[in-house]
Write a protein that holds these residues in place. Structure first.
Motif, PDB file in Angstrom:
ATOM      1  N   ASP A  84      95.186  12.365  27.078  1.00  0.00           N
ATOM      2  CA  ASP A  84      93.770  12.704  27.094  1.00  0.00           C
ATOM      3  C   ASP A  84      93.129  11.893  25.975  1.00  0.00           C
ATOM      4  O   ASP A  84      93.203  12.255  24.804  1.00  0.00           O
ATOM      5  CB  ASP A  84      93.555  14.197  26.871  1.00  0.00           C
ATOM      6  N   LEU A  85      92.531  10.773  26.335  1.00  0.00           N
ATOM      7  CA  LEU A  85      92.001   9.836  25.345  1.00  0.00           C
ATOM      8  C   LEU A  85      90.479   9.878  25.260  1.00  0.00           C
ATOM      9  O   LEU A  85      89.859   8.994  24.678  1.00  0.00           O
ATOM     10  CB  LEU A  85      92.496   8.421  25.665  1.00  0.00           C
ATOM     11  N   GLN A  86      89.886  10.935  25.800  1.00  0.00           N
ATOM     12  CA  GLN A  86      88.429  11.067  25.826  1.00  0.00           C
ATOM     13  C   GLN A  86      87.845  11.096  24.408  1.00  0.00           C
ATOM     14  O   GLN A  86      86.790  10.532  24.167  1.00  0.00           O
ATOM     15  CB  GLN A  86      88.050  12.332  26.579  1.00  0.00           C
ATOM     16  N   ASN A  87      88.515  11.748  23.459  1.00  0.00           N
ATOM     17  CA  ASN A  87      88.005  11.855  22.090  1.00  0.00           C
ATOM     18  C   ASN A  87      88.731  10.928  21.126  1.00  0.00           C
ATOM     19  O   ASN A  87      88.696  11.132  19.913  1.00  0.00           O
ATOM     20  CB  ASN A  87      88.114  13.304  21.605  1.00  0.00           C
ATOM     21  N   GLN A  88      89.385   9.913  21.676  1.00  0.00           N
ATOM     22  CA  GLN A  88      90.130   8.961  20.862  1.00  0.00           C
ATOM     23  C   GLN A  88      89.187   8.092  20.031  1.00  0.00           C
ATOM     24  O   GLN A  88      88.142   7.662  20.516  1.00  0.00           O
ATOM     25  CB  GLN A  88      90.987   8.070  21.767  1.00  0.00           C
ATOM     26  N   ASN A  89      89.570   7.822  18.787  1.00  0.00           N
ATOM     27  CA  ASN A  89      88.800   6.919  17.950  1.00  0.00           C
ATOM     28  C   ASN A  89      88.756   5.546  18.615  1.00  0.00           C
ATOM     29  O   ASN A  89      89.772   5.040  19.090  1.00  0.00           O
ATOM     30  CB  ASN A  89      89.426   6.826  16.556  1.00  0.00           C
TER      31      ASN A  89
END
Length: 153
Positions: A84-89
């Protein structure tokens, strides 16, 4: 909850007894922290930040790799449903990966492609179950500057 202050360190242990018929099984849940260091030359293809931990079943677990000096701090998040990379920097977009079966195997290491000097920092691998952190591993990544091409004699 008990505290042991020996050696200047506090260890908190939570335990519960599960009873089933005549059998009593003690269960200890601990929040632990380990630290390791990794060095890699700038320009390397990739680097592996080590982390491993396994619950009896990995179905409810979430692994979050983070850097507290960034906002947002999330470098990579992996759950049973996958990444889940939606909130990844943004600086890590397209450069991180974990094994698809990480929660089943307990191999939670993070692969970081094309490490840059600005990637040097402390990374935290946090394993959570039902929203509660159970263990953390800190990895100090040092990306080493490439030599200027001259050879010392």
């Amino acid at each position: 909850v008990t505290e042991d202050n020996s050696g200047g360190q506090k260890n908190r242990w939570k335990s519960s007894l599960l009873t089933s018929g005549l059998f009593i099984t003690p269960v200890c849940l601990t929040a632990s922290q380990q630290t390791s260091g990794v060095q890699v030359p700038e320009g390397a293809e990739s680097v592996l930040l080590p982390c491993s931990f396994k619950f009896p079943d990995g179905e409810k677990d979430v692994v979050v790799w983070s850097r507290e000096d960034l906002n947002p701090s999330t470098v990579h998040l992996h759950s049973q449903k996958g990444d889940d990379l939606q909130n990844q920097n943004q600086r890590y977009r397209g450069r991180t990966s974990m094994e698809k079966e990480a929660l089943q195997t307990g191999e939670l290491s993070l692969s970081l492609r094309k490490p840059q000097l600005t990637d040097s920092s402390i990374y935290t691998c946090t394993i959570s179950r039902f929203g509660e952190d159970h263990t953390k591993t800190e990895v100090q990544l040092e990306v080493l500057r490439e030599e200027g091409g001259s050879v010392d004699q």
